[in-house]
Design a protein around this motif. Structure first.
Motif, PDB file in Angstrom:
ATOM      1  N   ALA A   1      82.138  45.415 106.588  1.00  0.00           N
ATOM      2  CA  ALA A   1      83.016  46.093 105.635  1.00  0.00           C
ATOM      3  C   ALA A   1      84.397  46.377 106.208  1.00  0.00           C
ATOM      4  O   ALA A   1      85.402  46.257 105.506  1.00  0.00           O
ATOM      5  N   ILE A   2      84.456  46.786 107.466  1.00  0.00           N
ATOM      6  CA  ILE A   2      85.734  46.975 108.163  1.00  0.00           C
ATOM      7  C   ILE A   2      85.540  46.351 109.531  1.00  0.00           C
ATOM      8  O   ILE A   2      84.805  46.881 110.363  1.00  0.00           O
ATOM      9  N   SER A   3      86.156  45.189 109.729  1.00  0.00           N
ATOM     10  CA  SER A   3      85.894  44.438 110.955  1.00  0.00           C
ATOM     11  C   SER A   3      87.076  43.572 111.326  1.00  0.00           C
ATOM     12  O   SER A   3      87.664  42.907 110.474  1.00  0.00           O
ATOM     13  N   ALA A   4      87.394  43.570 112.626  1.00  0.00           N
ATOM     14  CA  ALA A   4      88.366  42.614 113.166  1.00  0.00           C
ATOM     15  C   ALA A   4      87.671  41.718 114.187  1.00  0.00           C
ATOM     16  O   ALA A   4      88.320  41.037 114.968  1.00  0.00           O
ATOM     17  N   HIS A   5      86.349  41.733 114.174  1.00  0.00           N
ATOM     18  CA  HIS A   5      85.579  40.927 115.129  1.00  0.00           C
ATOM     19  C   HIS A   5      85.661  39.449 114.745  1.00  0.00           C
ATOM     20  O   HIS A   5      85.574  39.118 113.557  1.00  0.00           O
ATOM     21  N   PRO A   6      85.797  38.554 115.731  1.00  0.00           N
ATOM     22  CA  PRO A   6      85.930  37.120 115.385  1.00  0.00           C
ATOM     23  C   PRO A   6      84.745  36.559 114.590  1.00  0.00           C
ATOM     24  O   PRO A   6      84.919  35.598 113.839  1.00  0.00           O
ATOM     25  N   ALA A   7      83.562  37.162 114.692  1.00  0.00           N
ATOM     26  CA  ALA A   7      82.413  36.661 113.932  1.00  0.00           C
ATOM     27  C   ALA A   7      82.471  37.060 112.458  1.00  0.00           C
ATOM     28  O   ALA A   7      81.640  36.621 111.661  1.00  0.00           O
ATOM     29  N   GLY A   8      83.455  37.888 112.069  1.00  0.00           N
ATOM     30  CA  GLY A   8      83.554  38.324 110.666  1.00  0.00           C
ATOM     31  C   GLY A   8      84.770  39.206 110.487  1.00  0.00           C
ATOM     32  O   GLY A   8      84.648  40.409 110.298  1.00  0.00           O
TER      33      GLY A   8
END
Ligand code: ZN
Length: 325
Positions: free
Chosen positions: A46-53
């Motif tokens: 929902a709130i992500s800056a991770h490369p997987a999403g």
């Protein structure tokens, strides 16, 4: 085109990323109203800056940028926060556990940095938005050391090894690195965690994926990272007081997580480098810097460092998080 130099932004809304999982279901569509892919969808990032999403930003001057791009280009809007080894530090998910998750454990920062290519460790916590009657959760384990743990795993002695307790709507669980855990079937949970994707799987119920293979297990890494000194919890009951609609669920070195309930109207000062807000019930509005934004169950936004006071109205249940002081 995104206007990268925009000022007085206040809020940025997120377009979630959905992830299919062997244990997932359809409640992210039926309960949260999202348009999701076919099949068993277990996670909403929902709130992500991770490369997987990495979430795309929806609406406003930064429409179409990904959160990681905004983080890289406009750190001033995040209070010039350094992040966790330079990365956007938090990751907020909704989990739909139609079936049990694998029994797993996450490493802390030190182990992850050394063994997982410089990754962050993973501390996480769950707010249980809904639990079907009779639902359970695995949190903690009963072996005293790695030898005993390995023997019980090899023998499949799960009933004695795993600490399984009842779970109900409104419960909250802190899952520190080194804690064996698994949400079981019948839960919708909001997960607040470090921005990491490192999981060591101990037991996957011998499930087979659509392609006929089983998911990999990581028993040796699990033996390395399980914290055998932890006392397993007996309940997820929230005992902290609710003060003017706000209940502090967790405060640790990585994040502070609150539940905020709005009955008619409530002001919240955004005094942090940034704040993550996820609406899990009700509907209403938030007014920031003179602009009004509609909110409903399933809305997620980041309140940036320039947001000032957020004026909520309507009836809203939210989980918020920010970095500790
Ligand atoms: Zn986990």
């Amino acid at each position: 085109m995104a206007q990268l130099d925009a000022e007085n932004v206040g809020l940025v809304f997120m377009k979630p990323v959905f992830v299919k999982k062997i244990w997932g279901g359809r409640k992210l569509a039926t309960e949260f109203g999202y348009t999701i892919p076919d099949g068993n969808v277990g996670e909403c990032w929902a709130i992500s800056a991770h490369p997987a999403g990495d979430c795309a930003i929806e609406g406003g001057p930064f429409e179409g940028l990904h959160l990681d791009e905004l983080w890289a280009a406009r750190r001033d809007l995040f209070g010039n926060c350094l992040g966790d080894r330079g990365k956007f530090p938090l990751l907020i998910k909704i989990l739909d556990t139609h079936e049990s998750l694998s029994v797993q454990v996450h490493p802390g920062d030190v182990y992850a940095a050394e063994h997982e290519n410089g990754s962050l460790g993973k501390k996480e916590c769950w707010y249980i938005v809904h639990a079907d009657p009779g639902s359970q959760i695995i949190i903690g384990q009963h072996a005293k050391n790695a030898d005993e743990f390995r023997k019980m795993v090899e023998a499949g002695d799960w009933d004695r090894l795993l600490n399984k307790i009842p779970v109900k709507t409104g419960d909250f669980f802190a899952v520190n690195p080194g804690t064996i855990h698994a949400l079981c079937g019948g839960c919708l949970a909001i997960e607040t965690q470090q921005s990491s994707d490192i999981t060591y799987r101990v037991y996957d119920y011998d499930r087979v994926q659509p392609d006929g293979t089983k998911r990999e297990l990581h028993i040796e890494q699990a033996c390395d990272v399980v914290d055998f000194s932890q006392v397993p919890p007996t309940s997820g009951e929230v005992t902290a007081p609710e003060v003017d609609g706000v209940t502090e669920l967790m405060r640790c070195d990585k994040f502070v997580v609150d539940r905020i309930r709005v009955k008619e109207a409530k002001s919240v000062d955004q005094k942090w480098p940034f704040m993550c807000v996820s609406v899990y019930g009700g509907e209403g509005l938030v007014k920031v810097l003179g602009k009004e934004y509609p909110l409903k169950k399933g809305s997620h936004f980041l309140a940036l460092s320039d947001a000032g006071t957020m004026e909520f109205s309507g009836e809203l249940s939210m989980i918020t998080s920010h970095l500790p002081e």
